[in-house]
Motif scaffolding. Structure first.
Motif, PDB file in Angstrom:
ATOM      1  N   PRO A   5      -4.631   6.699  15.319  1.00  0.00           N
ATOM      2  CA  PRO A   5      -4.220   5.315  15.584  1.00  0.00           C
ATOM      3  C   PRO A   5      -3.514   4.719  14.365  1.00  0.00           C
ATOM      4  CG  PRO A   5      -6.507   5.685  16.208  1.00  0.00           C
ATOM      5  CD  PRO A   5      -6.079   6.892  15.455  1.00  0.00           C
ATOM      6  N   PRO A   6      -2.817   3.600  14.542  1.00  0.00           N
ATOM      7  CA  PRO A   6      -2.134   2.971  13.403  1.00  0.00           C
ATOM      8  C   PRO A   6      -3.085   2.766  12.226  1.00  0.00           C
ATOM      9  CG  PRO A   6      -1.479   1.897  15.437  1.00  0.00           C
ATOM     10  CD  PRO A   6      -2.574   2.859  15.795  1.00  0.00           C
ATOM     11  N   ALA A   7      -2.613   3.141  11.034  1.00  0.00           N
ATOM     12  CA  ALA A   7      -3.469   3.100   9.845  1.00  0.00           C
ATOM     13  C   ALA A   7      -3.486   1.702   9.244  1.00  0.00           C
ATOM     14  CB  ALA A   7      -2.978   4.109   8.809  1.00  0.00           C
ATOM     15  N   CYS A   8      -4.649   1.304   8.741  1.00  0.00           N
ATOM     16  CA  CYS A   8      -4.768   0.026   8.050  1.00  0.00           C
ATOM     17  C   CYS A   8      -4.228   0.161   6.630  1.00  0.00           C
ATOM     18  CB  CYS A   8      -6.222  -0.443   8.022  1.00  0.00           C
ATOM     19  SG  CYS A   8      -7.304   0.631   7.048  1.00  0.00           S
ATOM     20  N   ALA A   9      -4.144  -0.960   5.920  1.00  0.00           N
ATOM     21  CA  ALA A   9      -3.536  -0.963   4.592  1.00  0.00           C
ATOM     22  C   ALA A   9      -4.287  -0.056   3.618  1.00  0.00           C
ATOM     23  CB  ALA A   9      -3.470  -2.394   4.051  1.00  0.00           C
ATOM     24  N   ASP A  10      -5.616  -0.069   3.659  1.00  0.00           N
ATOM     25  CA  ASP A  10      -6.377   0.763   2.718  1.00  0.00           C
ATOM     26  C   ASP A  10      -6.124   2.249   2.955  1.00  0.00           C
ATOM     27  OD1 ASP A  10      -7.456  -1.276   1.294  1.00  0.00           O
ATOM     28  OD2 ASP A  10      -9.404  -1.274   2.296  1.00  0.00           O
TER      29      ASP A  10
ATOM     30  N   ALA B 196       0.837  -1.207   0.000  1.00  0.00           N
ATOM     31  CA  ALA B 196       0.000   0.000   0.000  1.00  0.00           C
ATOM     32  C   ALA B 196       0.869   1.253   0.000  1.00  0.00           C
ATOM     33  CB  ALA B 196      -0.928  -0.011   1.212  1.00  0.00           C
ATOM     34  N   ILE B 197       1.957   1.228   0.751  1.00  0.00           N
ATOM     35  CA  ILE B 197       2.866   2.372   0.791  1.00  0.00           C
ATOM     36  C   ILE B 197       3.775   2.393  -0.429  1.00  0.00           C
ATOM     37  CG2 ILE B 197       4.850   3.345   2.021  1.00  0.00           C
ATOM     38  CD1 ILE B 197       3.543   2.433   4.627  1.00  0.00           C
ATOM     39  N   ALA B 198       4.321   1.229  -0.777  1.00  0.00           N
ATOM     40  CA  ALA B 198       5.376   1.180  -1.793  1.00  0.00           C
ATOM     41  C   ALA B 198       4.868   1.420  -3.210  1.00  0.00           C
ATOM     42  CB  ALA B 198       6.087  -0.168  -1.723  1.00  0.00           C
TER      43      ALA B 198
END
Length: 467
Positions: free
Chosen positions: A180-185, A143-145
């Motif tokens: 909060p920590p973000a999910c992949a989407d 998702a990031i890359a």
């Protein structure tokens, strides 16, 4: 045994014990709801850590396969064509998943300098650290890359490192907004925003590629239908998806029965697959477009589907019909469908094939009749369908070929799917003093009662006020 392999062997034994306790000994069933969620979160964390190990191993395979000489490649020594095949054999994953691991590995692996042999910095170092800490797994890494890697050299290295650090912080829940920590989407959306900011011209080359590759082709007709293939431009696909969403989305109201006894009747389940539903939406959209009078004409007339059939076959329901534009014969039901919702022109041939009589074109329900029927029915009258009136066809309840008049007392709204497959669906229609009534199949309504139906707000309000 290597120390890393020894630790993995120990981890595998422990994981096997945990799996056995939850799967074979059903220990999960004694947990309360909070404990179940804790198990889910802990197992997912372990999975992300293992994703990091797999990605690192795939990165080594990529590194050792990047050799100009075939015999020097790791994949060649293991008898594989490429990295994907080796990963599939070693991990038992699908080709799609193997490709995803390989893509993630290329984003976070540390290469080796050709000159000094020292380790180089990863393309996305902050993502690599987050992966090693179990903050993100395969989904989050891609998702990031993916958006950042797609920019290539169009963005500076320093700018990419800033985006990498900010996105990794968001994945850890340490971003500037303290979310909060973000999910992949969510990480994918954020990464796409960063890519758009760093590469404002990035959409242009993608647009050029989409324009070049756009295509929609009909294959050769087969016994099962006509295959299609091609590539839609993003906005065209989005438009079609919006039409599908509007047509197929669950309706709160749907078609409602007018008698108070069955206002809360259960909506029947649609047995079609998603692919079949989208096919029927496309058929409906094509029919609406062809009848809109906005398309270019052919031979001075709107683009009309021409179906030829022998009159005796149409009357008996047996035999076959032929559609202009395809060599494959179609069922009589296709001709009956077209004859019901379109225009009919009778052409009489003698035994030698000469045209001996040419009838005038009989158009079915006119615009004023359609508007009146739409006001009465509201949309497709089959319960649970919910297709709006503008997308529906008008069906002769008593067939036109059997003397049914083209009159509002003999016409009801049906969507393309329910019109085309009415005879085989189990639903029955009749008119009762100009009001359409529906009888559901036995599997849905064991009483087999005839019930008046509509989604017309006026008629529903009138029914409520009478109760």
């Amino acid at each position: 045994m290597n120390e890393l392999l020894a630790r993995l062997a120990t981890l595998k034994e422990l994981a096997a014990e945990v799996a056995a306790s939850s799967i074979h000994r059903h220990e999960m069933r004694v947990l309360d709801e909070h404990e179940v969620v804790a198990v889910l979160a802990s197992a997912a964390h372990v999975q992300r850590l293992l994703d990091a190990v797999v990605i690192e191993a795939v990165g080594e395979v990529v590194e050792r396969t990047d050799e100009p000489v075939t015999e020097g490649r790791m994949t060649h020594r293991f008898g594989c064509r490429n990295v994907s095949e080796l990963v599939q054999r070693a991990t038992l994953v699908s080709p799609v998943t193997a490709a995803r691991f390989e893509k993630a590995a290329k984003a976070v692996r540390r290469g080796v300098s050709f000159t000094g042999g020292e380790l180089l910095e990863a393309r996305l170092p902050a993502l690599r650290d987050a992966l090693g800490d179990g903050v993100v797994g395969l989904d989050g890494a891609l998702a990031i890359a993916a958006p950042l890697m797609a920019m290539g050299a169009r963005a500076s290295r320093d700018a990419v490192l800033i985006a990498d650090a900010e996105l990794a912080a968001g994945a850890r829940g340490e971003g500037v907004d303290a979310a909060p920590p973000a999910c992949a989407d969510l990480l994918r959306v954020q990464s796409q925003v960063w890519a758009a900011a760093l590469d404002p011209d990035g959409a242009e080359p993608r647009e050029r590629a989409a324009i070049h590759k756009r295509a929609f082709q009909l294959g050769a007709a087969t016994d099962h239908g006509v295959p299609v293939r091609g590539m839609l431009m993003p906005e065209v696909a989005a438009q079609f998806q919006r039409i599908c969403d509007a047509t197929l989305s669950p309706r709160v109201e749907g078609v409602q029965f007018l008698d108070s006894e069955s206002l809360d009747a259960e909506v029947p389940v649609d047995p079609r697959t998603q692919g079949q539903k989208q096919h029927d939406v496309l058929a409906m959209a094509l029919g609406v477009a062809a009848s809109s009078e906005l398309l270019p004409t052919i031979g001075g007339a709107a683009p009309t589907l021409v179906v030829t059939v022998r009159e005796e076959d149409l009357a008996s329901g047996k035999g076959s019909a032929h559609v202009e534009g395809t060599t494959e014969p179609v069922a009589i039901a296709s001709a009956q469908h077209v004859a019901c919702s379109g225009a009919v022109q009778r052409i009489v041939f003698d035994n030698a094939g000469r045209i001996v009589a040419l009838g005038t074109e009989e158009r079915v329900f006119n615009r004023r009749q359609r508007r009146a029927i739409a006001a009465r029915d509201g949309g497709c009258v089959i319960p649970g369908c919910g297709v709006p009136a503008g997308w529906c066809e008008v069906h002769h309840v008593t067939e036109h070929a059997r003397g049914g008049p083209t009159h509002t007392d003999n016409g009801v709204l049906l969507c393309w799917h329910h019109h085309r497959f009415l005879d085989s669906s189990g639903w029955m229609l009749r008119m009762n003093r100009g009001v359409p009534e529906v009888r559901a199949p036995l599997w849905h309504d064991s009483s087999l009662r005839w019930r008046p139906v509509t989604t017309s707000k006026t008629r529903l309000l009138n029914a409520v006020l009478k109760t």
